[in-house]
Design a protein around this motif. Structure first.
Motif, PDB file in Angstrom:
ATOM      1  N   PRO A   1       0.889  -1.377  -0.005  1.00 37.47           N
ATOM      2  CA  PRO A   1       0.002  -0.027  -0.007  1.00 37.47           C
ATOM      3  C   PRO A   1       0.838   1.273  -0.084  1.00 37.47           C
TER       4      PRO A   1
ATOM      5  N   GLU B   1       0.872   5.570   0.460  1.00 38.08           N
ATOM      6  CA  GLU B   1       0.272   6.576   1.328  1.00 38.08           C
ATOM      7  C   GLU B   1      -1.074   7.413   0.549  1.00 38.08           C
ATOM      8  N   ASP B   2      -1.065   7.275  -0.743  1.00 38.29           N
ATOM      9  CA  ASP B   2      -2.111   8.190  -1.352  1.00 38.29           C
ATOM     10  C   ASP B   2      -3.400   6.985  -1.713  1.00 38.29           C
ATOM     11  N   GLY B   3      -3.183   5.883  -1.187  1.00 44.24           N
ATOM     12  CA  GLY B   3      -4.336   4.927  -1.251  1.00 44.24           C
ATOM     13  C   GLY B   3      -4.059   4.028  -2.337  1.00 44.24           C
ATOM     14  N   GLY B   4      -3.029   4.301  -3.191  1.00 42.01           N
ATOM     15  CA  GLY B   4      -2.815   3.283  -4.231  1.00 42.01           C
ATOM     16  C   GLY B   4      -1.860   2.281  -3.760  1.00 42.01           C
ATOM     17  N   PHE B   5      -1.063   1.688  -4.627  1.00 41.48           N
ATOM     18  CA  PHE B   5      -0.269   0.666  -4.139  1.00 41.48           C
ATOM     19  C   PHE B   5       1.304   0.819  -4.923  1.00 41.48           C
TER      20      PHE B   5
END
Length: 90
Positions: free
Chosen positions: A78, A80-84
């Motif tokens: 994961p 920090e911006d919600g993606g991976f």
């Protein structure tokens, strides 16, 4: 990545690899398509557990690339911006 425990290292690339590419990497062309099609095509070249990492991943260490799929079929890295930044598939 070259120091991570792996039996095969594939660089999927849109273009030509530069001179900094270390030995031991197989280079494959990136397919056309969206963010769903490109990773699916990359995983399609693998015949076992695989870990796909993004191109902008300065945090990568060999320890982060050592994945244990014993208790799962998929494992995200994961961001920090919600993606991976990574996606592993058993």
């Amino acid at each position: 990545m070259a120091a991570a425990p792996a039996s095969r290292r594939i660089l999927v690339l849109d273009g030509t690899p530069g001179a900094r590419l270390p030995p031991g990497f197989e280079v494959l062309p990136q397919c056309a398509g969206g963010l769903d099609e490109r990773p699916a095509d990359a995983f399609g070249h693998c015949d076992g557990p695989a870990l796909l990492i993004g191109m902008d991943t300065p945090q990568v260490t060999p320890d982060l690339l050592t994945v244990d799929f014993a208790d799962c079929d998929a494992l995200p890295g994961p961001a920090e911006d919600g993606g991976f930044w990574a996606l592993g598939l058993a």
